[in-house]
Design an enzyme around this catalytic site. Structure first.
Site, PDB file in Angstrom:
ATOM      1  N   GLU A 190      35.598  45.244  67.815  1.00  0.00           N
ATOM      2  CA  GLU A 190      35.527  43.844  68.206  1.00  0.00           C
ATOM      3  C   GLU A 190      35.649  43.594  69.711  1.00  0.00           C
ATOM      4  O   GLU A 190      35.029  42.677  70.234  1.00  0.00           O
ATOM      5  CB  GLU A 190      36.623  43.039  67.471  1.00  0.00           C
ATOM      6  CG  GLU A 190      36.404  42.905  65.988  1.00  0.00           C
ATOM      7  CD  GLU A 190      35.150  42.098  65.658  1.00  0.00           C
ATOM      8  OE1 GLU A 190      34.968  41.004  66.226  1.00  0.00           O
ATOM      9  OE2 GLU A 190      34.344  42.583  64.838  1.00  0.00           O
TER      10      GLU A 190
ATOM     11  N   SER B 219      26.731  20.177  10.542  1.00  0.00           N
ATOM     12  CA  SER B 219      27.585  20.321   9.360  1.00  0.00           C
ATOM     13  C   SER B 219      29.020  20.707   9.690  1.00  0.00           C
ATOM     14  O   SER B 219      29.891  20.624   8.818  1.00  0.00           O
ATOM     15  CB  SER B 219      26.981  21.358   8.409  1.00  0.00           C
ATOM     16  OG  SER B 219      25.738  20.905   7.909  1.00  0.00           O
TER      17      SER B 219
END
Length: 653
Positions: A89, A354
Site C-alpha cells: 500500500e 385443498s
C-alpha cells in the site's frame, strides 16, 4: 538604467502575483476546509451498530452492520502483518509527510503509460483520512480535503499511531473492520496469530475487499496474496525462501461466512427493530433456528428443484418448519437467495387449495359430524358455481375420513353448505389465519390467499395439543455487555380446539399420509397432514406434522404460470417426507398429539370406512361423472381398474 527599471517592475509584479496566488490559494483552501468534518478524538468516531444473529445452539448464524475485533497495538501484531500492508500500500510510509509526491508522480506516469488507472497515489495516511472522515466520491474537492486531513493527521499523530489506527479501522470485506475482526472471520484466529501467508492475504484484501475476500473468491484471494508476497520480497521485507514457504502453508479450508438461513435472517432483522425501536449499539440476538435442520431443508429444496423442477415447470419452492410451540426451526424462502431475496415463506400470498379444507372439516366436526359420518360424493352446486372433483370422478357414499384423505372437493363444499362459510372462516381465524378471507363458497376449496408461514402456524395447533401457536424466531436479545434487552415470555397458549376434536382431526389427517393423497410424504414415523393444489396447478402445498415438528411446503412460480401437473401429493409431499425423515433421524418414535394415528393406519379395517377395505370388496367406482348429470345424483357403477385409484396421478391432490 532602463534595464534596472524593467527588472524592478518584474520583481514588483512578481511579488504582487505571488501575493494574489497566495490569497487565492488560501481562499481555495479555506473553501475546501469550510465543511471538513470535525477531527477530534478518532476513537469517538461513530459506526453502524453490529447485530449478530445466533442459532438456537449458540453458533453464529449471520451478522449485520460493522464488525470490529479487538484493538491491537502495533507491537502486538506479528511483524509480517504491518510489513505486508506497507509493502503493498505505501512502501515509503515512514519517509513522507502524509503525501508522497514521488509516489504520486510514479502513479501518474504508470497510468499514462497503461492508458488506464492502474495505480493510485494515495498514502496510508490519505487512505486513513478518507476512511475516517470522507466519502469515496472521486472529486477534486474530496481529494484536496483528503490531502489537508492527511497533513493534519501527520502533525497530530506519530507514524506508528497512524499505522495502528489504520490497521484497526480499515475495511476488509464481509462487514469486517480492522485486521483482528478480519482474521477471526476468515481464519478463526486473532490477528496476533496470523501466519505470513494469512498476513499477505489480509493485505491483499485492501485493493478490493468485497471482491477478493476468500469466502467469495478463494482463487482470486490466493492470487492476490501471492502478489503481496512478491512485493514484500521486492521491498526486502522477506526473502524468496520465506515467500515460497508461506505459499506452501496455505490451507484450502477457511472459516465459512455463508449464511445458511438468509431468508430467516431478513425476517428476524425486521422484528429486531420492531422490538427495540431502533438499534444504537452492538447486540446479539438468540434465534430459534436449528442449524442441522436448516441445512437439511435447504439441501432438499435445492435438490428436488434440480431433479424435477425444470421438467415439471416448477420454478420456486419454499419450506418452513416449526416446533409445536411455534419456534421457527428452519426456513427456506426460495431456491436461491442471491438471485431473489423475496421470501416466499413469509411474503407470498398464494391460494392454498385443498390445504384449506382442514378448517372446513374442523368446522364440520365442531358442528356435530365425525370421521365416520356418511357424506355423498357427487356433483354439487352453490348458486351458479359447480365445483368438480379432481379429474371429474365421484364415489357416492363415503365417510368424512375418506373424503378428507382423498381430498374430495364435492364433500368439502357440502360440509361448507351445512355449517356455513362464516363458520369455516371463524375456525380458520381461531387457528391463527390472519390474511383476508372471503366467506363465500370458494372458501371450501381454498380460494382465499394465505402465506406459507401462517398456514403452517395454524396447522401447528394440532401438534401443540390444541393450543394456539404464534410462529416466532427470537428468544432473547442482549447488548455487547450482556445486558438483557428483550426476552420472549411464552404466552399461556389458549386452547382453541377440544381434545375430542383434536383426536378426530388427527385421525383424518394421519389417514391422508398413510393411504391418502399425501402418501408420498411418509417420513417413517407417525405423521399427519393435508395436500393442496390450486386451480391450473399454480400452487401445490403439503402441510403436516409429527410429534416433534410441523412443516409446510409450497411449490409454484413467481409469475403465477401453471406447473406441469404438480399437485400437493407429488413434489410438496416428497420434499416434506425427505426433509422430515432426515431432520428427525435418530429420534425415538412418538405418537401424534391427540391420538388416532393407529386407527388411521389400519387401512383394511372396515370400521374406519377406508377406501382400502372398499376396494378389497370391489365396491368402489372411479368412472368420471357423466356430463350434464344433475347435482345430487350418484354416478353409475363402473368397472374396477387393476391399479387402485389412489395410486394414479388423477387422485394425487
Amino acid at each position: 538604467m532602463q534595464a534596472a527599471g524593467i527588472l524592478r517592475r518584474v520583481v514588483v509584479w512578481s511579488l504582487v502575483a505571488a501575493i494574489w496566488v497566495g490569497v487565492i490559494g488560501a481562499g481555495v483552501l479555506a473553501w475546501y476546509a469550510y465543511d471538513l468534518p470535525e477531527v477530534g478524538e478518532i476513537e469517538q468516531l461513530t459506526r453502524r451498530p453490529n447485530i449478530t444473529l445466533l442459532a438456537a445452539d449458540g453458533t453464529q448464524l449471520a451478522s449485520f452492520g460493522d464488525r470490529f475485533g479487538a484493538t491491537r497495538a502495533l507491537h502486538e501484531l506479528p511483524p509480517h502483518l504491518p510489513r505486508a500492508v506497507i509493502a503493498v500500500e505505501d512502501r515509503r510510509f515512514y519517509d513522507h509527510g502524509g503525501v508522497d509526491f514521488r509516489g504520486l508522480l510514479r502513479a501518474v506516469f504508470v497510468n499514462i503509460r497503461d492508458g488506464r488507472i492502474s495505480q493510485g497515489g494515495s498514502t496510508i495516511t490519505q487512505q486513513l483520512a478518507k476512511n475516517l472522515f470522507l466519502t469515496s466520491d472521486r472529486t477534486l474537492k474530496r481529494k484536496i480535503q483528503e490531502v489537508m486531513l492527511a497533513v493534519w493527521l501527520e502533525r497530530r499523530f506519530t507514524k506508528d499511531q497512524i499505522l495502528t489506527i489504520y490497521l484497526n479501522r480499515v475495511y476488509l470485506g464481509a462487514g469486517t473492520y480492522g485486521m483482528d475482526a478480519a482474521a477471526r472471520h476468515y481464519f478463526g484466529k486473532p490477528a496476533t496469530q496470523v501466519s505470513l501467508y494469512e498476513a499477505a492475504l489480509l493485505a491483499g484484501l485492501l485493493k478490493a475487499p468485497s471482491r477478493l475476500n476468500p469466502t467469495r473468491d478463494p482463487e482470486g484471494a490466493d492470487q492476490r496474496a501471492a502478489l503481496v508476497l512478491q512485493t514484500m520480497v521486492d521491498a526486502e521485507f522477506i526473502t524468496r525462501v520465506e515467500a515460497d514457504g508461506a505459499l506452501a502453508t496455505r490451507k484450502p479450508t477457511r472459516v465459512a461466512s455463508g449464511n445458511q438461513a438468509p431468508y430467516f435472517a431478513d425476517w428476524i432483522m425486521a422484528q429486531v427493530r420492531a422490538y427495540l425501536g431502533g438499534v444504537e449499539s452492538d447486540i446479539r440476538v438468540v434465534t430459534t433456528i436449528d442449524p442441522a435442520l436448516q441445512k437439511v431443508a435447504r439441501e432438499e429444496v435445492r435438490a428436488l428443484l434440480a431433479e424435477q423442477g425444470t421438467d415439471r415447470k416448477a420454478g420456486q419452492a419454499a419450506l418452513v418448519s416449526l416446533a409445536p410451540d411455534g419456534a421457527v426451526r428452519a426456513m427456506v424462502g426460495g431456491r436461491d437467495y442471491a438471485t431473489s431475496q423475496f421470501n416466499r415463506a413469509t411474503q407470498a400470498l398464494r391460494q392454498p387449495g385443498s390445504a384449506f379444507k382442514t378448517f372446513v372439516y374442523l368446522a364440520g366436526l365442531e358442528a356435530g359430524l365425525n370421521p365416520d359420518s356418511q357424506v355423498n360424493d357427487a356433483p354439487v352446486r352453490m348458486g351458479d358455481w359447480r365445483p368438480k372433483n379432481y379429474a371429474g370422478r365421484y364415489y357416492g357414499k363415503v365417510t368424512l375420513r375418506e373424503s378428507f384423505a382423498r381430498s374430495m372437493n364435492s364433500v368439502a363444499v357440502r360440509v361448507t353448505q351445512q355449517v356455513g362459510p362464516k363458520k369455516v372462516v371463524e375456525a380458520a381465524r381461531r387457528m391463527g389465519i390472519t390474511s383476508d378471507l372471503r366467506p363465500n363458497g370458494g372458501i371450501a376449496l381454498g380460494a382465499s390467499e394465505v402465506t406459507l408461514l401462517e398456514l403452517t402456524g395454524a396447522y401447528g395447533v394440532f401438534a401443540n395439543q390444541g393450543r394456539l401457536v404464534g410462529p416466532y424466531g427470537i428468544t432473547e436479545i442482549r447488548d455487547a455487555q450482556g445486558k438483557l434487552l428483550f426476552r420472549r415470555t411464552p404466552p399461556p397458549g389458549e386452547t382453541v380446539i377440544s381434545a375430542g376434536t383434536l383426536s378426530q382431526m388427527s385421525n383424518m389427517m394421519a389417514a391422508t399420509v398413510v393411504w391418502g393423497t399425501g402418501k408420498a410424504a411418509q417420513p417413517g414415523r407417525a405423521a399427519a397432514g393435508k395436500t393442496g393444489t390450486s386451480q391450473d396447478f399454480r400452487d401445490a402445498w403439503f402441510i403436516g406434522y409429527t410429534a416433534e415438528l410441523v412443516t409446510g411446503v409450497w411449490f409454484g412460480n413467481d409469475d403465477g404460470l401453471p406447473m406441469d401437473k404438480v399437485t400437493g401429493g407429488n413434489l410438496p409431499a416428497q420434499l416434506w417426507g425427505r426433509t422430515m425423515k432426515r431432520g428427525l433421524e435418530g429420534l425415538p418414535q412418538r405418537p401424534l398429539p391427540g391420538g388416532g394415528a393407529l386407527l388411521a393406519q389400519s387401512g383394511q379395517d372396515d370400521s374406519i370406512g377406508g377406501f382400502i377395505g372398499r376396494i378389497l370388496k370391489g365396491l368402489s367406482s372411479d368412472q368420471p361423472a357423466a356430463q350434464g348429470q344433475p347435482a345430487g345424483r350418484n354416478p353409475a357403477p363402473a368397472r374396477q381398474d387393476a391399479e387402485p385409484f389412489w395410486k394414479r396421478e388423477s387422485q394425487r391432490d
